[in-house]
Design an enzyme around this catalytic site. Structure first.
Site, mmCIF file in Angstrom:
data_model
loop_
_atom_site.group_PDB
_atom_site.id
_atom_site.type_symbol
_atom_site.label_atom_id
_atom_site.label_comp_id
_atom_site.label_asym_id
_atom_site.label_seq_id
_atom_site.Cartn_x
_atom_site.Cartn_y
_atom_site.Cartn_z
ATOM 1 N N GLU A 29 0.853 -1.389 -0.071
ATOM 2 C CA GLU A 29 0.128 0.081 0.126
ATOM 3 C C GLU A 29 0.739 1.290 0.045
ATOM 4 O O GLU A 29 0.215 2.379 0.453
ATOM 5 C CB GLU A 29 -0.889 -0.006 1.154
ATOM 6 N N SER A 165 -6.399 -2.525 1.311
ATOM 7 C CA SER A 165 -6.488 -2.277 -0.215
ATOM 8 C C SER A 165 -6.897 -3.164 -1.082
ATOM 9 O O SER A 165 -6.725 -3.274 -2.259
ATOM 10 C CB SER A 165 -5.314 -1.330 -0.636
ATOM 11 N N ASP A 276 -15.752 -0.965 7.868
ATOM 12 C CA ASP A 276 -16.453 -1.446 6.680
ATOM 13 C C ASP A 276 -17.280 -2.151 6.965
ATOM 14 O O ASP A 276 -17.174 -3.312 7.791
ATOM 15 C CB ASP A 276 -15.167 -2.069 5.777
ATOM 16 N N GLU A 289 -14.448 -5.363 8.820
ATOM 17 C CA GLU A 289 -13.192 -4.931 9.308
ATOM 18 C C GLU A 289 -13.028 -3.473 9.817
ATOM 19 O O GLU A 289 -13.965 -2.627 9.193
ATOM 20 C CB GLU A 289 -11.980 -5.274 8.354
ATOM 21 N N ASN A 291 -10.118 -0.021 10.104
ATOM 22 C CA ASN A 291 -8.713 0.541 9.789
ATOM 23 C C ASN A 291 -8.554 1.728 10.599
ATOM 24 O O ASN A 291 -9.333 2.606 10.817
ATOM 25 C CB ASN A 291 -9.058 1.006 8.166
ATOM 26 N N SER A 300 -10.684 8.505 -1.334
ATOM 27 C CA SER A 300 -10.714 7.528 -0.070
ATOM 28 C C SER A 300 -12.293 8.071 0.393
ATOM 29 O O SER A 300 -12.592 9.124 0.473
ATOM 30 C CB SER A 300 -9.870 7.862 0.927
#
EC number: 6.3.2.4
Length: 331
Positions: A29, A165, A276, A289, A291, A300
């Site tokens: 990433e 990602s 998410d 999940e 982040n 984004s």
């Protein structure tokens, strides 16, 4: 909220003058991190803050020792950036930083651990299993994959247990596709998360704490043009359509916000995060999940959510850096 020593000294955001943005790293990433870092630095400069960008390299520790900034804003995605290592380094260096403490980073970065903890606090999650690469070698891949399909059914979704990602992530519609999906997954990690694929509306919910406690931002609905929110769909302008706020019922939107706030709280996250989720046709929300260092590029979802909440992204970045400075290096 107990004031810090810096706050007791009467510091204001106008006193924030120098911030170091960490971007790049060695994970897949890297490029996304560079783009996120560039946007954060440019946003801070727009408000008169001297912002420099640096990578994690052999010169960093000496730089932090001899010329420490008032605060560090890490936007390192993937391993080293989100697994707690960077936070540990910054704490060892005695430098205030934006983001979660090391232990929280480690828990959130390990997707199965985060998923289990969030589920314990009442947030629904997809059924799934986590299996190491060695299990397929020792037990035989065909037999093991057959057991997985028998247990979870089809369709499925396969992803590495760490990282972001969408690297190594594959949607699986048939048993024949599962083997190739596992090979792709193991190219990015030694453990695979295999979950039931829930069809529905994919949303991302940001959480931000600008000093008065964590609050949810409007959910962002994600509609990729090819139906799959892969790396290209995430970071190529025009490849994905976003709706913010998401086109959800009031009940589903509240459930999504509650899920994100729960994840942020129970995982011990700090300053900001992105969760998410998938919302099925019946409006049921499931956690996928979280982040700890969400992408901050032009495509984004976190900046889009901030805009939908009528927050100036540059001011959000500045306030997060200021809060880290006033918090000091102990936390």
């Amino acid at each position: 909220m107990t004031p810090t020593a810096a706050q007791q000294e009467g510091r204001t955001v106008a006193d924030l003058e120098r911030v170091l943005v960490l971007a790049g790293g060695m994970s897949p990433e890297h490029e996304v991190s560079v783009r996120s870092g560039r946007r954060v630095a440019e946003s801070l400069r727009r408000l008169g803050v001297e912002a420099h960008i640096a990578d994690i390299d052999a010169a960093l520790l000496e730089r932090l020792r001899t010329d420490p900034p008032q605060a560090v804003f890490p936007v390192l995605h993937g391993a080293s950036g989100e697994d707690g290592a960077t936070a540990e380094i910054l704490q060892l260096s005695g430098v205030p930083y934006v983001g979660a403490p090391p232990a929280a980073c480690r828990t959130a970065f390990a997707k199965p651990a985060a998923k289990a903890l969030v589920a314990q606090h009442g947030v629904p999650v997809p059924r799934g299993v986590t299996l190491p690469k060695s299990a397929f070698h020792d037990l035989g891949a065909p037999a093991l994959l057959e057991r997985v399909v028998d247990r979870l059914g089809l369709p499925l979704f396969v992803k590495p247990d760490q990282g972001g990602s969408a690297f190594g992530a594959t949607s699986v519609d048939s048993a024949e596709e599962l083997s190739a999906a596992m090979v792709s997954c193991f190219a990015y990690g030694d453990k695979a998360v295999i979950e039931e694929r829930i069809d529905g509306t994919e949303v991302a919910v940001g959480v931000v704490d600008l000093g008065d406690g964590p609050v949810d931002l409007p959910a962002v609905e994600i509609v990729p043009d090819g139906g799959v929110y892969d790396y290209a769909a995430r970071y190529t302008p025009g490849r994905t359509e976003f709706f913010s706020p998401a086109r959800l019922s009031e009940e589903a939107a509240r459930a999504a916000a509650d899920a994100a706030l729960t994840a942020h709280r129970v995982l011990g996250l700090r300053d900001y995060s992105r969760t998410d989720l998938i919302v099925d046709a019946a409006g049921r929300v499931r956690f996928l999940e979280v982040n700890v260092a969400p992408g901050l590029t032009e495509t984004s979802t976190f900046p889009l959510a901030a805009e939908a909440a009528e927050l100036d992204f540059a001011r959000v970045c500045r306030d997060l850096a200021f809060n880290a400075w006033t918090r000091g290096s102990a936390g």
